[in-house]
Enzyme design. Structure first.
Site, PDB file in Angstrom:
ATOM      1  N   HIS A 131      -7.205  -4.745  10.409  1.00  0.00           N
ATOM      2  CA  HIS A 131      -6.968  -4.526   8.978  1.00  0.00           C
ATOM      3  C   HIS A 131      -5.687  -5.222   8.515  1.00  0.00           C
ATOM      4  O   HIS A 131      -4.763  -5.429   9.293  1.00  0.00           O
ATOM      5  CB  HIS A 131      -6.988  -3.030   8.610  1.00  0.00           C
TER       6      HIS A 131
ATOM      7  N   ASP B 146       0.813  -1.214   0.000  1.00  0.00           N
ATOM      8  CA  ASP B 146       0.000   0.000   0.000  1.00  0.00           C
ATOM      9  C   ASP B 146       0.847   1.265   0.000  1.00  0.00           C
ATOM     10  O   ASP B 146       2.069   1.218   0.156  1.00  0.00           O
ATOM     11  CB  ASP B 146      -0.963  -0.007   1.206  1.00  0.00           C
TER      12      ASP B 146
ATOM     13  N   ASN C 161      -7.475  -2.777  14.517  1.00  0.00           N
ATOM     14  CA  ASN C 161      -8.866  -3.097  14.148  1.00  0.00           C
ATOM     15  C   ASN C 161      -8.950  -4.328  13.248  1.00  0.00           C
ATOM     16  O   ASN C 161      -9.998  -4.612  12.683  1.00  0.00           O
ATOM     17  CB  ASN C 161      -9.517  -1.896  13.454  1.00  0.00           C
TER      18      ASN C 161
ATOM     19  N   GLU D 220      -9.674  -1.938   5.437  1.00  0.00           N
ATOM     20  CA  GLU D 220     -10.301  -1.649   6.723  1.00  0.00           C
ATOM     21  C   GLU D 220     -11.527  -2.555   6.922  1.00  0.00           C
ATOM     22  O   GLU D 220     -11.994  -3.190   5.963  1.00  0.00           O
ATOM     23  CB  GLU D 220     -10.713  -0.170   6.769  1.00  0.00           C
TER      24      GLU D 220
HETATM   25  C1  F6R Z   1       1.543  -1.456   6.161  1.00  0.00           C
HETATM   26  C2  F6R Z   1       0.217  -2.024   6.298  1.00  0.00           C
HETATM   27  C3  F6R Z   1      -0.553  -2.003   7.563  1.00  0.00           C
HETATM   28  C4  F6R Z   1       0.285  -2.321   8.788  1.00  0.00           C
HETATM   29  C5  F6R Z   1      -0.580  -2.278  10.047  1.00  0.00           C
HETATM   30  C6  F6R Z   1       0.251  -2.504  11.293  1.00  0.00           C
HETATM   31  O1  F6R Z   1       2.035  -1.620   4.836  1.00  0.00           O
HETATM   32  O2  F6R Z   1      -0.252  -2.521   5.327  1.00  0.00           O
HETATM   33  O3  F6R Z   1      -1.613  -2.915   7.473  1.00  0.00           O
HETATM   34  O4  F6R Z   1       0.860  -3.580   8.637  1.00  0.00           O
HETATM   35  O5  F6R Z   1      -1.230  -1.045  10.135  1.00  0.00           O
HETATM   36  O6  F6R Z   1       1.123  -1.435  11.448  1.00  0.00           O
HETATM   37  P1  F6R Z   1       2.278  -1.473  12.548  1.00  0.00           P
HETATM   38  O7  F6R Z   1       3.239  -2.535  12.128  1.00  0.00           O
HETATM   39  O8  F6R Z   1       2.898  -0.087  12.464  1.00  0.00           O
HETATM   40  O9  F6R Z   1       1.631  -1.749  13.844  1.00  0.00           O
END
Ligand code: F6R
Length: 244
Positions: free
Chosen positions: A137, A67, A135, A142
């Site tokens: 995701h 992403d 959450n 989401e």
């Molecule tokens: C990042 C991504 C997100 C993160 C998630 C956890 O490319 O796709 O889904 O993996 O938000 O983020 P952290 O590792 O910062 O807790």
């Protein structure tokens, strides 16, 4: 789903390194699906160390990232392009032409999504690395994202904006409100999925992913329907699992 519980973040990174390094050694021209965020940084450090020590070769490896934010400059230090360069690509012998991150700065983001889908359709991801949102995701899919979604533009959840404010001087106003993300279908097409989770703020998401009934309300839970998923979590992230 295979769930591996280890002590702490350092051990999550070490175990993830073991698994990813084995793939790269066995298949030097593999395609890796990569993630940003805080969680994979420890793994990336280990990949860099191994490359510098001559133990891992990235010269034929291809990568596709999950992403990218929409609405911040490509050169912004927190753009995921910059993140990947800073935390991995600048320090290993990968050919940058073989690395791909969605083009969040495109003048027409929908065209950029369509192009990214074409790129993904032309490759098979050997291993998709994932973090998980508080959450539930995965990538920026989401809660509520349909299982047949492909790369699309998404408006970020309030919780995601709050969680990511730590990368933007703790100022929620500075966090982009939308992003471009691979869809659930793109992620499910990977041969293997490696999901990492660390910290107590991930405990509910890990429980809902592993032990609750799959639902699009918790996007990661849909991975229960994937044939080859390994989840590595530390004790804090695993604290709500009943089956450890
Ligand atoms: C990042 C991504 C997100 C993160 C998630 C956890 O490319 O796709 O889904 O993996 O938000 O983020 P952290 O590792 O910062 O807790």
């Amino acid at each position: 789903m295979k769930v591996i519980v280890v002590k702490d973040y350092e051990e999550v990174s070490a175990k993830a390194y073991e698994i990813m390094a084995e793939l790269i050694s066995n298949k030097p021209d593999c395609t890796l699906g990569l993630a940003t965020g805080g969680t994979p940084v420890g793994l990336y450090k280990k990949l860099i160390e191994a490359n510098k020590a001559g133990k891992l070769d990235f010269s034929k490896v291809q990568t596709v990232n999950l992403d990218e934010y929409v609405g911040i400059d490509y050169e912004h230090p927190e753009s995921y392009h910059k993140f990947m360069n800073r935390n991995l690509f600048d320090h290993i012998n990968i050919d940058k032409a073989n690395t791909h991150v969605p083009d969040g700065g495109a003048s027409d983001p929908q065209v950029a999504c369509d192009e990214y889908n074409k790129l993904l359709a032309s490759k098979t991801i050997d291993m998709q690395l994932l973090g998980i949102g508080g959450n539930g995701h995965i990538a920026f899919n989401e809660p509520g994202t349909p299982v047949d979604s492909v790369t699309h533009i998404v408006h970020l959840d309030e919780r995601t904006i709050k969680d990511n404010a730590r990368f933007f001087n703790n100022d929620m106003d500075l966090v982009p409100k939308s992003a471009m993300t691979m869809g659930i279908k793109n992620i499910m097409a990977a041969k293997k999925v490696l999901l990492l989770a660390s910290g107590a703020n991930k405990a509910d998401a890990v429980f809902n992913t592993v032990e609750a009934k799959p639902t699009t309300k918790v996007p990661a839970s849909v991975l229960q329907n994937h044939p080859d998923v390994t989840i590595i979590c530390d004790e804090a992230a695993a604290s709500k699992l009943t089956n450890k």
